[in-house]
Scaffold this active site. Structure first.
Site, PDB file in Angstrom:
ATOM      1  N   LYS A 181       0.954  -1.273   0.162  1.00  0.00           N
ATOM      2  CA  LYS A 181       0.355   0.204  -0.188  1.00  0.00           C
ATOM      3  C   LYS A 181       1.173   1.172  -0.329  1.00  0.00           C
ATOM      4  CE  LYS A 181      -1.648   3.308   2.342  1.00  0.00           C
ATOM      5  NZ  LYS A 181      -1.518   4.290   1.654  1.00  0.00           N
ATOM      6  N   GLY A 211      -4.278   3.696  -2.167  1.00  0.00           N
ATOM      7  CA  GLY A 211      -5.909   4.532  -0.920  1.00  0.00           C
ATOM      8  C   GLY A 211      -4.867   5.638  -0.354  1.00  0.00           C
ATOM      9  N   GLY A 213      -4.195   5.397   3.752  1.00  0.00           N
ATOM     10  CA  GLY A 213      -4.140   4.944   4.713  1.00  0.00           C
ATOM     11  C   GLY A 213      -4.524   4.423   5.729  1.00  0.00           C
ATOM     12  N   GLU A 255      10.098   0.812   9.901  1.00  0.00           N
ATOM     13  CA  GLU A 255      10.566   2.090  10.494  1.00  0.00           C
ATOM     14  C   GLU A 255      10.416   3.310  10.025  1.00  0.00           C
ATOM     15  OE1 GLU A 255      12.720   5.084   9.325  1.00  0.00           O
ATOM     16  OE2 GLU A 255      12.971   3.866   7.290  1.00  0.00           O
ATOM     17  N   CYS A 289      13.557  10.668   7.306  1.00  0.00           N
ATOM     18  CA  CYS A 289      13.926  10.570   8.067  1.00  0.00           C
ATOM     19  C   CYS A 289      15.419  10.483   8.915  1.00  0.00           C
ATOM     20  CB  CYS A 289      13.313   8.840   8.671  1.00  0.00           C
ATOM     21  SG  CYS A 289      13.374   7.457   7.368  1.00  0.00           S
ATOM     22  N   GLU A 389      10.679  15.624  14.544  1.00  0.00           N
ATOM     23  CA  GLU A 389      10.380  15.380  13.092  1.00  0.00           C
ATOM     24  C   GLU A 389      10.139  16.698  12.755  1.00  0.00           C
ATOM     25  OE1 GLU A 389       9.450  11.935  11.257  1.00  0.00           O
ATOM     26  OE2 GLU A 389      11.595  11.804  10.676  1.00  0.00           O
TER      27      GLU A 389
HETATM   28  P1  NDP Z   1       1.999   8.552   7.986  1.00  0.00           P
HETATM   29  O1  NDP Z   1       2.628   7.234   8.924  1.00  0.00           O
HETATM   30  O2  NDP Z   1       0.650   9.271   7.790  1.00  0.00           O
HETATM   31  O3  NDP Z   1       1.898   7.201   6.521  1.00  0.00           O
HETATM   32  C1  NDP Z   1       2.823   6.550   5.997  1.00  0.00           C
HETATM   33  C2  NDP Z   1       1.791   5.369   5.917  1.00  0.00           C
HETATM   34  O4  NDP Z   1       1.197   5.082   6.224  1.00  0.00           O
HETATM   35  C3  NDP Z   1       1.529   6.297   4.200  1.00  0.00           C
HETATM   36  O5  NDP Z   1       1.664   4.952   3.062  1.00  0.00           O
HETATM   37  C4  NDP Z   1      -0.659   6.393   4.998  1.00  0.00           C
HETATM   38  O6  NDP Z   1      -1.368   6.644   4.342  1.00  0.00           O
HETATM   39  C5  NDP Z   1      -0.150   5.076   5.543  1.00  0.00           C
HETATM   40  N1  NDP Z   1      -1.270   5.360   6.752  1.00  0.00           N
HETATM   41  C6  NDP Z   1      -1.843   6.035   7.846  1.00  0.00           C
HETATM   42  N2  NDP Z   1      -2.698   6.047   7.820  1.00  0.00           N
HETATM   43  C7  NDP Z   1      -2.589   4.346   8.216  1.00  0.00           C
HETATM   44  C8  NDP Z   1      -3.163   3.539   8.793  1.00  0.00           C
HETATM   45  N3  NDP Z   1      -4.604   4.168  10.159  1.00  0.00           N
HETATM   46  N4  NDP Z   1      -3.375   2.151   9.021  1.00  0.00           N
HETATM   47  C9  NDP Z   1      -2.210   1.575   8.223  1.00  0.00           C
HETATM   48  N5  NDP Z   1      -2.116   2.723   7.562  1.00  0.00           N
HETATM   49  C10 NDP Z   1      -1.953   4.124   7.827  1.00  0.00           C
HETATM   50  O7  NDP Z   1       3.232   9.216   7.507  1.00  0.00           O
HETATM   51  P2  NDP Z   1       2.082  11.221   7.208  1.00  0.00           P
HETATM   52  O8  NDP Z   1       2.522  11.043   5.873  1.00  0.00           O
HETATM   53  O9  NDP Z   1       1.287  11.719   7.441  1.00  0.00           O
HETATM   54  O10 NDP Z   1       3.644  12.105   7.356  1.00  0.00           O
HETATM   55  C11 NDP Z   1       3.385  12.584   8.871  1.00  0.00           C
HETATM   56  C12 NDP Z   1       4.738  12.950   9.732  1.00  0.00           C
HETATM   57  O11 NDP Z   1       5.087  11.328   9.721  1.00  0.00           O
HETATM   58  C13 NDP Z   1       5.405  13.626   8.817  1.00  0.00           C
HETATM   59  O12 NDP Z   1       6.142  15.160   8.556  1.00  0.00           O
HETATM   60  C14 NDP Z   1       7.123  12.946   9.149  1.00  0.00           C
HETATM   61  O13 NDP Z   1       7.358  13.447  10.497  1.00  0.00           O
HETATM   62  C15 NDP Z   1       6.371  11.808   9.473  1.00  0.00           C
HETATM   63  N6  NDP Z   1       7.440  10.385   8.765  1.00  0.00           N
HETATM   64  C16 NDP Z   1       8.405   9.863   8.438  1.00  0.00           C
HETATM   65  C17 NDP Z   1       8.705   8.959   7.484  1.00  0.00           C
HETATM   66  C18 NDP Z   1       9.666   8.189   7.649  1.00  0.00           C
HETATM   67  O14 NDP Z   1       9.914   7.690   6.711  1.00  0.00           O
HETATM   68  N7  NDP Z   1      10.290   7.155   8.485  1.00  0.00           N
HETATM   69  C19 NDP Z   1       7.917   8.471   6.488  1.00  0.00           C
HETATM   70  C20 NDP Z   1       7.016   9.495   6.097  1.00  0.00           C
HETATM   71  C21 NDP Z   1       6.202  10.165   7.153  1.00  0.00           C
HETATM   72  P3  NDP Z   1      -1.575   7.352   3.213  1.00  0.00           P
HETATM   73  O15 NDP Z   1      -0.464   8.406   3.505  1.00  0.00           O
HETATM   74  O16 NDP Z   1      -1.502   7.170   1.390  1.00  0.00           O
HETATM   75  O17 NDP Z   1      -3.495   8.292   3.248  1.00  0.00           O
END
Ligand code: NDP
Length: 494
Positions: A181, A211, A213, A255, A289, A389
């Protein structure tokens, strides 16, 4: 092959879920995929939901038996074929990803190199991932590694192809099938890549459901017929994934975030150190990150270092992401842009000092995008700006005088993904590295990724390691077989 032009990318009008080797119609309609910088519609992507996830998990389960029984030599050859195909199509995919994420095109050379290396590394690693066998009294002991089944993999938007390779390569090499996903904000390159995989892998081995999350992602982690959860993203969602794994007794790898210290010792060549530090906090638009966003600089060189760091920041070209000379481009979306600018407000209120940057920049033709200046903030280690972060091109700078003090400062955060050290004294560097609470420590060369080097975090940065042989452990379980040559003599238990 040179950079692909925008005209070359030739996107489909819409991208439904990729299930059982085919792109299909999503159950819940489509979401607009927008160019992060100029706001133009790129394509429509499927809004995956329960029904799509169900079909994908079913396809992955059906494909598992044959795929897990495929000879490792054959799986290895197919992973090499994936690497070759990715390499051959990389210029087009890079441009798609550039438009989708808003990141500068030149950065994708590194992304795609790492992604290709991942497939090649696991194509080779699986060939030597052997079990053991030894004689025991009256028999033989065999230990072997078996794949887990269907892996549910969820990835974020910042580095789509790196993330895809990190997840797919070890899972496939180990004999698992999977449902991926991707993030709805940046998944077009992955949907195109999935179509290429249709010509390489048997149907159902890889399935991709795009789609939201909360819809597709949640349905996937909750699905009763998946056997492993793998997630990269925020700590908040990571906790949720971990909790689900705990309730269902599923293996999980996480991660999560990072807030890496980058320690500068006083013996460095300041010009070189400034260059390395600048790359370390601005690459990926700061949306990663692993970045070295907490610069801890020795008092003896602090003033000169800061002066040069600011001068270097001023030189960074902020511009159109598709221009090869651009070094900083658009953040992924408005939400992220406002979040980053919001952190600068928090910093000001906390009494931190913005030494340079802190503003949104307008790039003609790309008014939709959030282009943020490289930002240098003088902060106390306990301040939120130095603890949380930000995920934007910003670094805090803090002075130190004593090695024990800087190690304490470096470790005093919830995260422990990465850290950097700059010094010419290797003994000092290694001694410091040993004391840092971080999964990766880079000495004199920030994010020096090498295939086979375990990547993952201490503390709230996660659980498990990717990019290395250890990842194969996370995608397999051990089976012990103890074979006695004969049954025990009758009556032996009397
Ligand atoms: P998220 O953790 O929300 O998103 C990461 C993935 O998880 C996306 O594919 C998202 O879907 C999915 N997701 C979100 N909610 C759910 C759920 N309830 N069940 C299963 N999957 C889910 O990160 P964000 O994109 O909102 O970013 C927010 C902050 O997170 C950033 O500002 C940063 O600080 C941190 N981050 C850290 C990352 C890393 O590499 N460690 C990468 C990205 C963000 P979708 O987005 O498609 O709705």
């Amino acid at each position: 092959m040179g950079t692909a032009s925008i005209a070359d990318v030739n996107l489909d009008e819409k991208y439904g879920p990729f299930i059982n080797g085919e792109v299909g119609e999503p159950a819940n309609g489509y979401i607009d995929a927008i160019n992060a910088a100029n706001g133009k519609l790129l394509a429509k992507i499927g809004r995956g939901g329960q029904e799509d996830v169900d079909r994908a998990v079913k396809a992955a389960n059906a494909a598992f038996k044959d795929w897990s029984n495929t000879l490792i030599e054959e799986r290895s050859a197919l992973l090499h074929k994936i690497a070759d195909t990715l390499e051959a199509n990389q210029e087009r995919l890079k441009m798609i990803e550039c438009m989708d994420t808003g990141r500068a095109i030149h950065e994708f050379d590194l992304d795609y190199q790492l992604a290709v290396y991942q497939f090649r590394y696991f194509a080779s690693a699986i060939l030597t991932y052997e079990g053991t066998s030894r004689p025991v009294q009256n028999g033989h002991l065999i230990t072997k590694k078996e794949p887990l089944g269907v892996c549910a993999q969820i990835i974020p938007w910042n580095v789509p192809m790196i993330m895809t390779a990190f997840k797919l390569a070890p899972a496939l090499a180990a004999g698992n099938t999977l449902v991926l996903k991707p993030a709805e904000d940046a998944c077009l390159s992955i949907m195109e890549f999935a179509k290429l995989l249709a010509d390489i892998l048997p149907k159902g081995v890889v399935n991709v459901v795009p789609g939201y999350g909360t819809e597709a992602g949640q349905a996937l982690i909750d699905h009763p017929n998946v056997h492993k959860l793998a997630f990269t993203g925020s700590v908040e969602v990571g906790r949720l994934v971990g909790k689900t794994a705990g309730e269902r007794i599923l293996p999980v790898t996480l991660e999560l975030g990072g807030k890496a210290p980058h320690i500068v010792f006083p013996d460095v060549d300041i010009d070189r150190a400034v260059e390395n530090a600048t790359l370390g906090y601005t690459f990926f638009n700061g949306e990663s990150c692993i970045l070295g966003t907490r610069l801890l600089i020795h008092d003896d060189i602090y003033d000169e270092f800061i002066e040069k760091l600011i001068a270097r920041a001023k030189e960074i070209k902020i511009g159109d992401p598709t221009d090869r000379s651009t070094r900083l481009a658009s953040l992924i979306n408005e939400k992220q842009g406002k979040r980053v600018l919001g952190y600068f407000d928090i910093a000001r209120k906390e009494g931190a000092k913005i030494l340079y940057g802190g503003n949104r920049v307008t790039v003609p033709g790309n008014e939709h995008g959030y282009f943020i200046e490289p930002t240098i903030i003088e902060a106390e280690p306990h301040m939120r700006i130095a603890q949380e972060e930000i995920f934007g091109p910003a670094a805090t700078v803090t002075r130190w005088r004593d090695v024990d003090e800087v190690i304490e400062m470096a470790n005093d955060v919830e995260y422990g993904l990465a850290a950097g050290i700059m010094t010419e004294d290797l003994e000092k560097a290694l001694d410091t590295a040993n004391k840092l609470e971080a999964g990766s420590v880079w000495i004199n060369s920030y994010f020096n990724f090498q295939s086979g080097a375990p990547f993952g975090g201490y503390k709230n940065s996660g659980v498990g390691r990717e990019y290395s042989q250890e990842a194969l452990d996370h995608y397999t379980q051990s089976k012990t077989i103890v074979a006695a040559y004969q049954l025990p003599p009758a009556g032996f238990f009397k």
